[in-house]
Write an enzyme that holds these catalytic residues in place. Structure first.
Site, PDB file in Angstrom:
ATOM      1  CD1 TRP A 126      -3.279   1.563   5.796  1.00  0.00           C
ATOM      2  CD2 TRP A 126      -5.369   2.307   5.983  1.00  0.00           C
ATOM      3  NE1 TRP A 126      -3.754   1.834   4.528  1.00  0.00           N
ATOM      4  CE2 TRP A 126      -5.036   2.290   4.618  1.00  0.00           C
ATOM      5  CE3 TRP A 126      -6.639   2.740   6.345  1.00  0.00           C
ATOM      6  CZ2 TRP A 126      -5.910   2.674   3.613  1.00  0.00           C
ATOM      7  CZ3 TRP A 126      -7.522   3.121   5.341  1.00  0.00           C
ATOM      8  CH2 TRP A 126      -7.151   3.092   3.989  1.00  0.00           C
TER       9      TRP A 126
ATOM     10  CE1 TYR B 124      -3.365   2.894   0.656  1.00  0.00           C
ATOM     11  CE2 TYR B 124      -1.903   3.460   2.468  1.00  0.00           C
ATOM     12  CZ  TYR B 124      -2.944   3.780   1.625  1.00  0.00           C
ATOM     13  OH  TYR B 124      -3.560   4.999   1.749  1.00  0.00           O
TER      14      TYR B 124
ATOM     15  CD  GLU C 167      -7.651   6.988   5.262  1.00  0.00           C
ATOM     16  OE1 GLU C 167      -7.644   6.935   6.508  1.00  0.00           O
ATOM     17  OE2 GLU C 167      -6.642   6.751   4.580  1.00  0.00           O
TER      18      GLU C 167
END
Length: 186
Positions: free
Chosen positions: A50, A20, A42
């Protein structure tokens, strides 16, 4: 060996977070569907890691019609119930409702002639703003840009778009270059 941001520099090369970081984080995004995807991820990340969200990303894509704004904007109570029962995603009613609401707002903006991408990039006149921290500095959780952007989205009707979440979003979509100062991907 590449130098990466401190949040991934100790992870193995084949780690999902490293992929990522190297392939997506901070790359300027102007595609409305991709922006909606990252906004959704998000807001679901809020209060969680995350990594948790990335591990469930494919499930989110399936659950939210590949983040097709027009489709998600039509989600009803039956869809909400389906999402709340889906163990493959984060089952939080407020976040699910916010995602459906946000799709409706993005669709309404488009119908009035404003794309979500235009809204995302207008505070910086379409340019990436350089932020970031050195190895010994604390990375701020929010800044004036994320605060202003949060207010703007809330005024437009978006939900679950506080300044800390918007800081992460603006960094993710490349409005802010927040790679560490010594990161090779800066």
């Amino acid at each position: 060996m590449k130098t990466r941001c401190r949040w991934v520099h100790d992870l193995p090369e084949d780690d999902l977070m490293v992929a990522y970081h190297d392939q997506e984080f901070g790359q300027p995004v102007h595609n409305n569907q991709k922006l909606f995807e990252l906004l959704t991820l998000e807001l679901f990340q809020s209060g969680l890691s995350w990594r948790t969200v990335l591990n469930k990303r494919a499930n989110f894509q399936a659950a939210f019609a590949d983040f097709d704004v027009d489709q998600v904007a039509t989600f009803d109570d039956q869809d909400r119930d389906r999402l709340l029962a889906d163990a493959g995603i984060i089952r939080n009613r407020m976040k699910i409702d916010a995602t459906i609401n946000n799709a409706k707002v993005i669709k309404a903006l488009a119908e009035s002639g404003t794309s979500f991408a235009d809204l995302v990039w207008e505070l910086t006149d379409g340019e990436t703003v350089t932020v970031g921290a050195g190895p010994a500095e604390k990375v701020p959780a929010q800044n004036q840009l994320s605060q202003d952007f949060s207010k703007k989205l809330k005024k437009a009707g978006f939900k679950f778009v506080g300044p800390v979440t918007m800081e992460s979003f603006l960094e993710a979509v490349g409005v802010q270059n927040a790679h560490d100062l010594d990161c090779d991907f800066r």
